[in-house]
Design a protein around this motif. Sequence first.
Motif, PDB file in Angstrom:
ATOM      1  N   GLN A 165       0.967  -1.127  -0.038  1.00 47.66           N
ATOM      2  CA  GLN A 165      -0.545  -0.483   0.058  1.00 47.66           C
ATOM      3  C   GLN A 165       1.313   0.918  -0.146  1.00 47.66           C
ATOM      4  OE1 GLN A 165      -3.432   0.238  -0.446  1.00 47.66           O
ATOM      5  NE2 GLN A 165      -2.909   2.567  -0.471  1.00 47.66           N
ATOM      6  N   GLN A 166       1.737   1.518   0.650  1.00 48.58           N
ATOM      7  CA  GLN A 166       2.914   2.677   0.374  1.00 48.58           C
ATOM      8  C   GLN A 166       4.190   2.810  -0.481  1.00 48.58           C
ATOM      9  OE1 GLN A 166       2.952   4.411   3.144  1.00 48.58           O
ATOM     10  NE2 GLN A 166       1.312   3.183   4.017  1.00 48.58           N
ATOM     11  N   MET A 167       4.034   1.653  -0.956  1.00 54.20           N
ATOM     12  CA  MET A 167       4.450   2.066  -2.275  1.00 54.20           C
ATOM     13  C   MET A 167       3.676   1.833  -4.062  1.00 54.20           C
ATOM     14  SD  MET A 167       7.527   1.488  -2.251  1.00 54.20           S
ATOM     15  CE  MET A 167       8.379   0.474  -3.685  1.00 54.20           C
ATOM     16  N   PHE A 168       2.791   0.935  -4.005  1.00 51.72           N
ATOM     17  CA  PHE A 168       1.404   1.200  -5.026  1.00 51.72           C
ATOM     18  C   PHE A 168       0.232   1.789  -4.143  1.00 51.72           C
ATOM     19  CE2 PHE A 168       4.277  -2.528  -5.266  1.00 51.72           C
ATOM     20  CZ  PHE A 168       5.260  -2.347  -6.846  1.00 51.72           C
ATOM     21  N   GLY A 169      -0.155   2.585  -3.370  1.00 52.44           N
ATOM     22  CA  GLY A 169      -1.444   2.767  -3.212  1.00 52.44           C
ATOM     23  C   GLY A 169      -1.521   4.209  -3.489  1.00 52.44           C
ATOM     24  N   GLY A 170      -2.627   4.483  -3.472  1.00 48.88           N
ATOM     25  CA  GLY A 170      -3.267   5.764  -4.235  1.00 48.88           C
ATOM     26  C   GLY A 170      -1.997   7.133  -4.142  1.00 48.88           C
ATOM     27  N   ALA A 171      -1.277   7.089  -2.126  1.00 46.67           N
ATOM     28  CA  ALA A 171      -0.591   8.253  -1.751  1.00 46.67           C
ATOM     29  C   ALA A 171       0.404   7.607  -1.932  1.00 46.67           C
ATOM     30  CB  ALA A 171      -1.391   8.414  -0.956  1.00 46.67           C
ATOM     31  N   GLY A 172       1.308   5.847  -1.922  1.00 51.41           N
ATOM     32  CA  GLY A 172       2.746   5.810  -2.663  1.00 51.41           C
ATOM     33  C   GLY A 172       3.060   6.244  -2.577  1.00 51.41           C
ATOM     34  N   PHE A 173       4.536   5.592  -3.068  1.00 50.78           N
ATOM     35  CA  PHE A 173       5.518   6.294  -3.324  1.00 50.78           C
ATOM     36  C   PHE A 173       5.934   6.636  -4.242  1.00 50.78           C
ATOM     37  CE2 PHE A 173      10.152   5.153  -5.401  1.00 50.78           C
ATOM     38  CZ  PHE A 173      10.965   6.034  -4.365  1.00 50.78           C
ATOM     39  N   VAL A 174       5.122   4.988  -5.826  1.00 50.79           N
ATOM     40  CA  VAL A 174       5.013   5.274  -7.211  1.00 50.79           C
ATOM     41  C   VAL A 174       4.723   6.127  -7.483  1.00 50.79           C
ATOM     42  CG1 VAL A 174       4.781   3.875  -9.143  1.00 50.79           C
ATOM     43  CG2 VAL A 174       5.505   2.944  -7.260  1.00 50.79           C
ATOM     44  N   ALA A 175       3.013   6.577  -7.219  1.00 46.99           N
ATOM     45  CA  ALA A 175       2.178   7.442  -7.032  1.00 46.99           C
ATOM     46  C   ALA A 175       2.274   8.305  -7.627  1.00 46.99           C
ATOM     47  CB  ALA A 175       1.246   7.381  -6.016  1.00 46.99           C
ATOM     48  N   GLN A 176       3.769   9.097  -5.943  1.00 52.26           N
ATOM     49  CA  GLN A 176       4.042  10.244  -5.745  1.00 52.26           C
ATOM     50  C   GLN A 176       5.193  10.745  -7.114  1.00 52.26           C
ATOM     51  OE1 GLN A 176       5.861  10.745  -1.882  1.00 52.26           O
ATOM     52  NE2 GLN A 176       3.413  10.738  -0.980  1.00 52.26           N
ATOM     53  N   LYS A 177       5.912   9.928  -7.418  1.00 52.07           N
ATOM     54  CA  LYS A 177       6.844   9.948  -7.876  1.00 52.07           C
ATOM     55  C   LYS A 177       6.273   9.761  -9.811  1.00 52.07           C
ATOM     56  CE  LYS A 177      10.180   9.654  -5.737  1.00 52.07           C
ATOM     57  NZ  LYS A 177      11.008  10.927  -6.141  1.00 52.07           N
ATOM     58  N   LEU A 178       4.581   9.484 -10.444  1.00 50.30           N
ATOM     59  CA  LEU A 178       4.190   9.676 -11.252  1.00 50.30           C
ATOM     60  C   LEU A 178       3.579  10.906 -11.494  1.00 50.30           C
ATOM     61  CD1 LEU A 178       3.088   6.067 -11.688  1.00 50.30           C
ATOM     62  CD2 LEU A 178       4.603   7.476 -12.868  1.00 50.30           C
ATOM     63  N   ALA A 179       3.146  11.088 -10.100  1.00 51.16           N
ATOM     64  CA  ALA A 179       2.670  12.251 -10.075  1.00 51.16           C
ATOM     65  C   ALA A 179       3.814  14.117 -10.055  1.00 51.16           C
ATOM     66  CB  ALA A 179       1.728  13.587  -8.561  1.00 51.16           C
ATOM     67  N   ASP A 180       5.065  13.549  -9.883  1.00 49.29           N
ATOM     68  CA  ASP A 180       5.899  14.886 -10.128  1.00 49.29           C
ATOM     69  C   ASP A 180       6.371  14.882 -11.506  1.00 49.29           C
ATOM     70  OD1 ASP A 180       6.062  14.932  -7.107  1.00 49.29           O
ATOM     71  OD2 ASP A 180       7.322  13.493  -7.147  1.00 49.29           O
ATOM     72  N   GLN A 181       5.616  13.824 -12.297  1.00 53.65           N
ATOM     73  CA  GLN A 181       6.024  13.537 -13.423  1.00 53.65           C
ATOM     74  C   GLN A 181       5.168  14.168 -14.663  1.00 53.65           C
ATOM     75  OE1 GLN A 181       9.595  13.110 -15.062  1.00 53.65           O
ATOM     76  NE2 GLN A 181       9.636  13.120 -12.739  1.00 53.65           N
ATOM     77  N   GLY A 182       4.082  14.216 -14.473  1.00 57.76           N
ATOM     78  CA  GLY A 182       2.984  14.754 -14.099  1.00 57.76           C
ATOM     79  C   GLY A 182       1.550  13.427 -14.839  1.00 57.76           C
ATOM     80  N   TYR A 183       2.220  12.712 -14.077  1.00 54.66           N
ATOM     81  CA  TYR A 183       0.239  11.512 -14.419  1.00 54.66           C
ATOM     82  C   TYR A 183       0.355  11.619 -13.112  1.00 54.66           C
ATOM     83  CZ  TYR A 183       3.889  10.092 -17.936  1.00 54.66           C
ATOM     84  OH  TYR A 183       4.445   9.851 -19.468  1.00 54.66           O
ATOM     85  N   THR A 184      -1.354  11.467 -13.167  1.00 58.17           N
ATOM     86  CA  THR A 184      -2.087  10.939 -11.938  1.00 58.17           C
ATOM     87  C   THR A 184      -3.016   9.747 -12.324  1.00 58.17           C
ATOM     88  OG1 THR A 184      -4.054  12.658 -13.649  1.00 58.17           O
ATOM     89  CG2 THR A 184      -2.035  13.475 -11.300  1.00 58.17           C
ATOM     90  N   GLY A 185      -3.972   9.366 -11.214  1.00 61.73           N
ATOM     91  CA  GLY A 185      -4.825   8.309 -11.265  1.00 61.73           C
ATOM     92  C   GLY A 185      -3.694   7.318 -10.874  1.00 61.73           C
ATOM     93  N   PHE A 186      -2.496   6.970 -10.274  1.00 59.11           N
ATOM     94  CA  PHE A 186      -2.298   5.565 -10.123  1.00 59.11           C
ATOM     95  C   PHE A 186      -2.851   4.937  -8.751  1.00 59.11           C
ATOM     96  CE2 PHE A 186       0.854   2.543  -8.866  1.00 59.11           C
ATOM     97  CZ  PHE A 186       1.255   2.392  -9.936  1.00 59.11           C
ATOM     98  N   ASP A 187      -3.521   3.921  -8.426  1.00 60.71           N
ATOM     99  CA  ASP A 187      -3.791   3.384  -7.117  1.00 60.71           C
ATOM    100  C   ASP A 187      -3.865   1.658  -8.138  1.00 60.71           C
ATOM    101  OD1 ASP A 187      -4.174   2.556  -5.052  1.00 60.71           O
ATOM    102  OD2 ASP A 187      -5.956   3.860  -4.828  1.00 60.71           O
ATOM    103  N   LEU A 188      -2.301   1.119  -7.788  1.00 61.03           N
ATOM    104  CA  LEU A 188      -2.924  -0.046  -8.130  1.00 61.03           C
ATOM    105  C   LEU A 188      -3.533  -0.911  -7.219  1.00 61.03           C
ATOM    106  CD1 LEU A 188      -1.729  -2.541 -10.266  1.00 61.03           C
ATOM    107  CD2 LEU A 188       0.718  -2.788  -8.716  1.00 61.03           C
ATOM    108  N   MET A 189      -3.469  -0.932  -5.491  1.00 60.53           N
ATOM    109  CA  MET A 189      -4.267  -1.411  -5.289  1.00 60.53           C
ATOM    110  C   MET A 189      -6.009  -1.800  -4.504  1.00 60.53           C
ATOM    111  SD  MET A 189      -1.302  -2.380  -3.160  1.00 60.53           S
ATOM    112  CE  MET A 189      -2.446  -3.121  -1.900  1.00 60.53           C
ATOM    113  N   THR A 190      -6.479  -0.784  -6.034  1.00 61.96           N
ATOM    114  CA  THR A 190      -7.491  -0.126  -5.756  1.00 61.96           C
ATOM    115  C   THR A 190      -8.457  -0.669  -7.670  1.00 61.96           C
ATOM    116  OG1 THR A 190      -7.555   1.490  -6.146  1.00 61.96           O
ATOM    117  CG2 THR A 190      -8.138   0.743  -4.291  1.00 61.96           C
ATOM    118  N   ASP A 191      -7.585  -1.504  -7.886  1.00 63.67           N
ATOM    119  CA  ASP A 191      -7.774  -1.645  -9.275  1.00 63.67           C
ATOM    120  C   ASP A 191      -8.035  -3.564  -9.713  1.00 63.67           C
ATOM    121  OD1 ASP A 191      -7.878  -2.024 -12.714  1.00 63.67           O
ATOM    122  OD2 ASP A 191      -5.995  -0.616 -12.662  1.00 63.67           O
ATOM    123  N   PRO A 192      -9.534  -3.146  -9.825  1.00 64.23           N
ATOM    124  CA  PRO A 192      -9.642  -5.112  -9.855  1.00 64.23           C
ATOM    125  C   PRO A 192      -8.987  -5.812 -11.349  1.00 64.23           C
ATOM    126  CG  PRO A 192     -11.664  -3.416  -9.612  1.00 64.23           C
ATOM    127  CD  PRO A 192     -10.585  -2.560  -9.679  1.00 64.23           C
TER     128      PRO A 192
END
Length: 338
Positions: A165-192
């Motif tokens: 959750q801390q790595m791949f969640g909506g507020a996780g490390f990967v999501a924050q790094k993608l947000a810094d590059q202009g990508y949003t909406g990444f949340d692997l933990m809630t994607d069926p």
Amino acid sequence: MSAGTAPAVGRDAVAVAAPEATSPSDPGRPVPPRRKVSWRVRLKRDRSLILMTLPAIVLLAVFAYVPLAGNVVAWQDYSPYVGIRDSPFVGWWNFQRLFTNEAFWHAVGNTLLITGFQLVFFFPVPIVMALLLNSVMTPRIRTAIQSIVYLPHFFSWVIVVTVFQQMFGGAGFVAQKLADQGYTGFDLMTDPDTFLALVTMQAVWKDAGWGMIIFLAALSTVDPALYEASVMDGANRWRRMWHITLPALRPTIILLLILRLGDALTVGFEQLILQRGAVGADAAEVLDTFVYFQGVVNGDWSFAAAAGLVKGVVAVILVLVANKIAHLFGEAGVYQKA
């Protein structure tokens, strides 16, 4: 026939008897036939080992075999308030309800899908890791990597899911790094749609090190003289792996594969129930969670017992079939032939 002429040997000649077995220390002395030891003698001889295993046998009997008698509630309209003795007998009614229940078949489909996916993408990972560590790394590096990879096996599923959750969640490390590059909406933990890959990644991270330890133990039994002889014969690394290493691993691979097939309908209750609310029942509902919600949450104990009993019977059948196939290929399997 003269004394110097050897007797003719034809089809009617009597076959020469095989020589008797001899003692290794005294080749001239025959080994006496082995006598069958009675069970009383074996019991007296092995009493220390029996006493050592007795606590484990008692625990297994109390928590595994005695509760099997409770499966009778699958043929009752069981209520915990009146007990097994006073609950009415309903025959096969619970099984009829079970086999006509769409939610049950959906849980079966999800269970088989997750099991099949992990069998393809998780089961070979410990084998590959063991081969790499056994053939490439020095002993010191091998020990260090082995300890690091083995460590997550001791983590509970709560910790594993929290780490992901801390790595791949909506507020996780990967999501924050993608947000810094202009990508949003990444949340692997809630994607069926990616839940199947997610639970497999979690299983690999947690248990691949444990499987690697087992295969490394199997590789430690290989005689180094076989590798030395193959090098002298000109075999390269891949030929040594194909003709020496993999045949040494084959009994262990088949044994673990049989045990995995026996658990084909068990894919991790704690792992999935922790994430069922995030991705929904359509993606995370398996037989174990189905039994839990039907029995413990909804209070339909007999219906849940019928589902659990069907799961157990199918698991036994899978083990027997897989073990029979192992015997056909010349392997021992879980148990030897009678």
